[in-house]
Design a protein around this motif. Structure first.
Motif, PDB file in Angstrom:
ATOM      1  N   VAL A  47      30.757  46.406  24.377  1.00  0.00           N
ATOM      2  CA  VAL A  47      30.441  45.099  23.815  1.00  0.00           C
ATOM      3  C   VAL A  47      31.625  44.140  23.992  1.00  0.00           C
ATOM      4  N   ASP A  48      31.321  42.916  24.361  1.00  0.00           N
ATOM      5  CA  ASP A  48      32.364  41.900  24.470  1.00  0.00           C
ATOM      6  C   ASP A  48      32.879  41.538  23.077  1.00  0.00           C
ATOM      7  N   GLU A  49      34.199  41.478  22.914  1.00  0.00           N
ATOM      8  CA  GLU A  49      34.756  41.261  21.559  1.00  0.00           C
ATOM      9  C   GLU A  49      34.439  39.861  21.033  1.00  0.00           C
ATOM     10  N   VAL A  72      38.073  43.334  25.649  1.00  0.00           N
ATOM     11  CA  VAL A  72      38.774  42.059  25.485  1.00  0.00           C
ATOM     12  C   VAL A  72      38.084  41.023  26.363  1.00  0.00           C
ATOM     13  N   SER A  73      37.913  39.812  25.814  1.00  0.00           N
ATOM     14  CA  SER A  73      37.249  38.758  26.582  1.00  0.00           C
ATOM     15  C   SER A  73      38.143  38.288  27.723  1.00  0.00           C
ATOM     16  N   GLY A  74      37.534  37.874  28.789  1.00  0.00           N
ATOM     17  CA  GLY A  74      38.288  37.251  29.881  1.00  0.00           C
ATOM     18  C   GLY A  74      38.191  38.008  31.190  1.00  0.00           C
ATOM     19  N   GLU A  75      38.362  37.258  32.265  1.00  0.00           N
ATOM     20  CA  GLU A  75      38.178  37.781  33.620  1.00  0.00           C
ATOM     21  C   GLU A  75      39.111  38.961  33.935  1.00  0.00           C
ATOM     22  N   THR A  76      40.311  38.976  33.323  1.00  0.00           N
ATOM     23  CA  THR A  76      41.260  40.050  33.638  1.00  0.00           C
ATOM     24  C   THR A  76      40.754  41.409  33.138  1.00  0.00           C
ATOM     25  N   THR A  77      39.700  41.375  32.329  1.00  0.00           N
ATOM     26  CA  THR A  77      39.109  42.636  31.862  1.00  0.00           C
ATOM     27  C   THR A  77      38.378  43.365  32.995  1.00  0.00           C
ATOM     28  N   LYS A  78      38.027  42.632  34.030  1.00  0.00           N
ATOM     29  CA  LYS A  78      37.353  43.291  35.164  1.00  0.00           C
ATOM     30  C   LYS A  78      38.406  43.983  36.033  1.00  0.00           C
ATOM     31  N   SER A  79      38.995  45.067  35.477  1.00  0.00           N
ATOM     32  CA  SER A  79      40.139  45.715  36.134  1.00  0.00           C
ATOM     33  C   SER A  79      39.968  47.232  36.139  1.00  0.00           C
ATOM     34  N   GLY A 106      28.962  38.805  28.135  1.00  0.00           N
ATOM     35  CA  GLY A 106      28.782  37.920  29.279  1.00  0.00           C
ATOM     36  C   GLY A 106      28.908  38.686  30.584  1.00  0.00           C
ATOM     37  N   GLY A 107      29.112  37.932  31.655  1.00  0.00           N
ATOM     38  CA  GLY A 107      29.185  38.547  32.976  1.00  0.00           C
ATOM     39  C   GLY A 107      30.357  39.503  33.137  1.00  0.00           C
ATOM     40  N   VAL A 108      31.446  39.229  32.429  1.00  0.00           N
ATOM     41  CA  VAL A 108      32.618  40.107  32.544  1.00  0.00           C
ATOM     42  C   VAL A 108      32.277  41.495  32.002  1.00  0.00           C
ATOM     43  N   PRO A 130      22.564  40.416  27.801  1.00  0.00           N
ATOM     44  CA  PRO A 130      23.424  39.287  28.164  1.00  0.00           C
ATOM     45  C   PRO A 130      23.575  38.339  26.984  1.00  0.00           C
ATOM     46  N   THR A 131      24.796  37.873  26.748  1.00  0.00           N
ATOM     47  CA  THR A 131      25.026  37.020  25.570  1.00  0.00           C
ATOM     48  C   THR A 131      25.574  35.641  25.930  1.00  0.00           C
ATOM     49  N   THR A 132      25.772  35.389  27.221  1.00  0.00           N
ATOM     50  CA  THR A 132      26.113  34.031  27.666  1.00  0.00           C
ATOM     51  C   THR A 132      24.945  33.532  28.510  1.00  0.00           C
ATOM     52  N   LEU A 133      24.875  32.209  28.655  1.00  0.00           N
ATOM     53  CA  LEU A 133      23.792  31.661  29.476  1.00  0.00           C
ATOM     54  C   LEU A 133      23.932  32.151  30.917  1.00  0.00           C
ATOM     55  N   GLY A 143      21.698  44.022  39.404  1.00  0.00           N
ATOM     56  CA  GLY A 143      22.404  45.275  39.640  1.00  0.00           C
ATOM     57  C   GLY A 143      23.744  45.187  40.339  1.00  0.00           C
ATOM     58  N   LYS A 144      24.297  43.983  40.505  1.00  0.00           N
ATOM     59  CA  LYS A 144      25.647  43.931  41.075  1.00  0.00           C
ATOM     60  C   LYS A 144      26.635  44.181  39.951  1.00  0.00           C
ATOM     61  N   THR A 145      27.461  45.190  40.111  1.00  0.00           N
ATOM     62  CA  THR A 145      28.475  45.504  39.098  1.00  0.00           C
ATOM     63  C   THR A 145      29.821  45.576  39.798  1.00  0.00           C
ATOM     64  N   GLY A 152      41.221  39.641  45.420  1.00  0.00           N
ATOM     65  CA  GLY A 152      40.016  38.813  45.294  1.00  0.00           C
ATOM     66  C   GLY A 152      39.064  39.336  44.243  1.00  0.00           C
ATOM     67  N   LYS A 153      38.083  38.503  43.947  1.00  0.00           N
ATOM     68  CA  LYS A 153      37.108  38.842  42.902  1.00  0.00           C
ATOM     69  C   LYS A 153      36.066  39.834  43.398  1.00  0.00           C
ATOM     70  N   ASN A 154      35.633  40.691  42.515  1.00  0.00           N
ATOM     71  CA  ASN A 154      34.486  41.571  42.770  1.00  0.00           C
ATOM     72  C   ASN A 154      34.629  42.401  44.043  1.00  0.00           C
ATOM     73  N   ASP A 170      18.852  33.313  20.861  1.00  0.00           N
ATOM     74  CA  ASP A 170      19.501  32.996  19.586  1.00  0.00           C
ATOM     75  C   ASP A 170      20.999  33.327  19.629  1.00  0.00           C
ATOM     76  N   LEU A 171      21.361  34.282  20.495  1.00  0.00           N
ATOM     77  CA  LEU A 171      22.774  34.672  20.565  1.00  0.00           C
ATOM     78  C   LEU A 171      23.636  33.556  21.149  1.00  0.00           C
ATOM     79  N   LEU A 172      22.998  32.603  21.809  1.00  0.00           N
ATOM     80  CA  LEU A 172      23.763  31.529  22.451  1.00  0.00           C
ATOM     81  C   LEU A 172      24.259  30.485  21.448  1.00  0.00           C
ATOM     82  N   SER A 173      23.781  30.582  20.182  1.00  0.00           N
ATOM     83  CA  SER A 173      24.133  29.543  19.189  1.00  0.00           C
ATOM     84  C   SER A 173      25.645  29.459  18.988  1.00  0.00           C
ATOM     85  N   THR A 174      26.359  30.548  19.212  1.00  0.00           N
ATOM     86  CA  THR A 174      27.802  30.560  18.963  1.00  0.00           C
ATOM     87  C   THR A 174      28.627  30.377  20.236  1.00  0.00           C
ATOM     88  N   LEU A 175      27.937  30.239  21.346  1.00  0.00           N
ATOM     89  CA  LEU A 175      28.660  30.123  22.612  1.00  0.00           C
ATOM     90  C   LEU A 175      29.417  28.800  22.660  1.00  0.00           C
TER      91      LEU A 175
HETATM   92  N1  LIG Z   1      26.954  40.629  38.707  1.00  0.00           N
HETATM   93  C1  LIG Z   1      26.519  39.465  39.118  1.00  0.00           C
HETATM   94  O1  LIG Z   1      25.486  39.356  39.803  1.00  0.00           O
HETATM   95  C2  LIG Z   1      27.267  38.231  38.710  1.00  0.00           C
HETATM   96  C3  LIG Z   1      26.708  36.973  38.915  1.00  0.00           C
HETATM   97  C4  LIG Z   1      27.397  35.851  38.449  1.00  0.00           C
HETATM   98  C5  LIG Z   1      28.619  35.999  37.815  1.00  0.00           C
HETATM   99  N2  LIG Z   1      29.139  37.242  37.652  1.00  0.00           N
HETATM  100  C6  LIG Z   1      30.411  37.424  36.953  1.00  0.00           C
HETATM  101  O2  LIG Z   1      30.244  36.989  35.612  1.00  0.00           O
HETATM  102  C7  LIG Z   1      31.534  36.671  35.077  1.00  0.00           C
HETATM  103  C8  LIG Z   1      31.423  35.428  34.235  1.00  0.00           C
HETATM  104  O3  LIG Z   1      30.547  35.694  33.186  1.00  0.00           O
HETATM  105  P1  LIG Z   1      30.439  34.714  31.925  1.00  0.00           P
HETATM  106  O4  LIG Z   1      30.450  33.322  32.381  1.00  0.00           O
HETATM  107  O5  LIG Z   1      29.313  35.222  31.122  1.00  0.00           O
HETATM  108  O6  LIG Z   1      31.836  34.880  31.192  1.00  0.00           O
HETATM  109  P2  LIG Z   1      32.418  35.934  30.145  1.00  0.00           P
HETATM  110  O7  LIG Z   1      31.776  37.232  30.223  1.00  0.00           O
HETATM  111  O8  LIG Z   1      33.897  35.859  30.339  1.00  0.00           O
HETATM  112  O9  LIG Z   1      32.062  35.277  28.727  1.00  0.00           O
HETATM  113  C9  LIG Z   1      32.545  33.991  28.431  1.00  0.00           C
HETATM  114  C10 LIG Z   1      33.140  33.875  27.040  1.00  0.00           C
HETATM  115  O10 LIG Z   1      32.091  33.820  26.099  1.00  0.00           O
HETATM  116  C11 LIG Z   1      32.351  34.708  25.021  1.00  0.00           C
HETATM  117  N3  LIG Z   1      31.022  35.084  24.515  1.00  0.00           N
HETATM  118  C12 LIG Z   1      30.092  35.848  25.109  1.00  0.00           C
HETATM  119  N4  LIG Z   1      28.942  35.809  24.420  1.00  0.00           N
HETATM  120  C13 LIG Z   1      29.155  35.010  23.347  1.00  0.00           C
HETATM  121  C14 LIG Z   1      28.346  34.561  22.280  1.00  0.00           C
HETATM  122  N5  LIG Z   1      27.044  34.863  22.223  1.00  0.00           N
HETATM  123  N6  LIG Z   1      28.907  33.751  21.345  1.00  0.00           N
HETATM  124  C15 LIG Z   1      30.205  33.376  21.458  1.00  0.00           C
HETATM  125  N7  LIG Z   1      31.007  33.755  22.452  1.00  0.00           N
HETATM  126  C16 LIG Z   1      30.489  34.559  23.396  1.00  0.00           C
HETATM  127  C17 LIG Z   1      33.161  35.797  25.627  1.00  0.00           C
HETATM  128  O11 LIG Z   1      33.947  36.438  24.660  1.00  0.00           O
HETATM  129  C18 LIG Z   1      34.023  35.020  26.623  1.00  0.00           C
HETATM  130  O12 LIG Z   1      35.144  34.485  25.973  1.00  0.00           O
HETATM  131  C19 LIG Z   1      32.466  36.553  36.257  1.00  0.00           C
HETATM  132  O13 LIG Z   1      33.302  37.669  36.272  1.00  0.00           O
HETATM  133  C20 LIG Z   1      31.540  36.598  37.466  1.00  0.00           C
HETATM  134  O14 LIG Z   1      32.150  37.180  38.590  1.00  0.00           O
HETATM  135  C21 LIG Z   1      28.487  38.342  38.074  1.00  0.00           C
END
Ligand SMILES: NC(=O)c1ccc[n+]([C@@H]2O[C@H](COP(=O)([O-])OP(=O)(O)OC[C@H]3O[C@@H](n4cnc5c(N)ncnc54)[C@H](O)[C@@H]3O)[C@@H](O)[C@H]2O)c1
Length: 373
Positions: A47-49, A72-79, A106-108, A130-133, A143-145, A152-154, A170-175
């Motif tokens: 779970v994303d923190e 931990v949130s953030g791109e550097t977590t993809k390590s 989110g995507g990370v 998924p919890t981000t838009l 299925g890309k992980t 470089g990325k990915n 509804d989870l997006l309300s806090t984004l």
């Molecule tokens: N696998 C794929 O097909 C694919 C496609 C597009 C992007 N990506 C990857 O996705 C990543 C970006 O994902 P992202 O934009 O979701 O960023 P992210 O996962 O970094 O999340 C963004 C921020 O939102 C916070 N957050 C998440 N859900 C929340 C919520 N409901 N309420 C409050 N805060 C919340 C997180 O803690 C983080 O700080 C990149 O690494 C990118 O490479 C992958």
């Protein structure tokens, strides 16, 4: 229980799965997890923190006493270091081949947690919440992980389809608003690459926010487009077109993220810049009429997205990063361009001068001023 939402299928034969888009899905998810455990499947959650701290009652209600690991949130977590920690966590949780990893974030988190599931015991099942838009319309589906390398990325990852995707709006309300906008960049991308009606709606619309009644329909449209493209070209092996079309704007975006340093731009912000540059390249390649950059840029700005770099970046470094990108084939860069708004194609022959010009459109130089006002 009646779901305020609808599901759609990603059709991939035995790897097919449902995407549920709706609101208030917590209780249904809790029951689904309970069913898995009742059938003796070990379940653990990654779970994303940032999400967990914003929705403690959802996390408690859905996951209860499951083993939970917060990332931990953030791109550097993809390590590699994160992966190792997730593998250890799964082993400590007694995960076996029948187990399920529930990845919420989110995507990370989705990319890192999904790759951990793809590689642990040579691949175990996982579900995406998924919890981000951006994650709802894009990264949780298909299925890309994977994780990033310094180069470089990915660059390291696997195709590993989830067994289900549950997008609870509804989870997006806090984004944070900026993160919502970043997701809108991918929504605009779907319009540009495959759905003129969607683009026109976004172009003319009054804006969107997490509680907009139209949001569920729009997320579903994006998921449908992605599902269709993925089911036709799961592993991005089509000679032309296919899954690569989903990368519209991304060749530029990845170079920007790489040169600016991960984290300087949100991925979606880099995608917005990339879409603006790709529109310019489509103009220069004779596909789109002059004025298209302005049209696309105005639409992106409507969703508070950047269309010029905040600080100019060195052209040489951008070009170098681009050629390091994994989409280079035999030294040639494959670009996704728009043949017309709402229809993308892949193109292999693009002159370096045109690429430079396209970067200039977003690099805060005099050409860029045309679209920044
Ligand atoms: N696998 C794929 O097909 C694919 C496609 C597009 C992007 N990506 C990857 O996705 C990543 C970006 O994902 P992202 O934009 O979701 O960023 P992210 O996962 O970094 O999340 C963004 C921020 O939102 C916070 N957050 C998440 N859900 C929340 C919520 N409901 N309420 C409050 N805060 C919340 C997180 O803690 C983080 O700080 C990149 O690494 C990118 O490479 C992958």
């Amino acid at each position: 229980m009646k779901l305020e939402g609808e599901s759609l299928e990603v059709g991939l034969g035995e790897r097919s799965y449902e995407i549920v888009v709706g609101r208030g899905l917590g209780e249904v998810l809790r029951l689904a997890i309970e069913d898995l455990r009742a059938a003796d499947h070990p379940v653990a959650a990654v779970v994303d923190e940032g999400f967990a701290s914003s929705h403690p009652s959802f996390v408690q209600g859905v996951f209860g006493d499951l083993p939970i690991m917060e990332l931990v949130s953030g791109e550097t977590t993809k390590s590699i270091a994160t992966l190792e920690r997730i593998w250890d966590f799964l082993a400590d949780s007694g995960m076996d081949r029948t187990g399920r990893v529930v990845v919420a974030g989110g995507g990370v988190t989705g990319d890192a947690g999904g790759f951990a599931a793809a590689s642990y015991l040579r691949g175990i099942d996982y579900l995406q919440i998924p919890t981000t838009l951006l994650a709802m319309v894009d990264s949780s589906v298909g299925g890309k992980t994977g994780i990033n390398l310094g180069a470089g990325k990915n660059l390291v990852g696997a195709f590993h389809q989830p067994t289900g995707v549950w997008a609870d709006l509804d989870l997006l309300s806090t984004l944070p608003p900026g993160e919502f906008s970043a997701g809108m960049a991918e929504v605009v991308k779907y319009g540009l690459l495959g759905d003129l009606a969607l683009f026109e709606e976004l172009e003319k619309g009054a804006g969107l926010n997490p509680s907009s009644p139209d949001l569920a329909r729009i997320v579903r449209i994006c998921c449908e487009t992605k599902a269709r493209i993925v089911s036709e070209d799961e592993r991005e092996t089509a000679g032309t077109g296919g899954r690569a079309l989903l990368n519209l704007g991304h060749t530029f975006a990845h170079a920007i993220e790489n040169v600016a340093g991960y984290g300087d731009y949100l991925h979606g912000e880099a995608v917005a810049l990339g879409l603006t540059a790709a529109t310019r390249l489509s103009e220069l390649s004779g596909f789109l009429p002059k004025g298209s950059v302005d049209r696309v840029a105005q639409t992106l700005k409507r969703y508070d997205l950047p269309v010029v770099l905040r600080t100019p970046l060195p052209m040489e470094a951008l070009l170098e990063a681009m050629y390091k990108d994994k989409k280079v084939r035999s030294g040639r860069l494959r670009f996704v361009l728009m043949e017309e708004v709402g229809r993308a194609i892949t193109v292999d022959e693009v002159s370096m001068a045109a690429v430079v010009d396209s970067f200039n459109v977003i690099a805060a130089n005099p050409v860029a001023d045309e679209v920044s006002n």
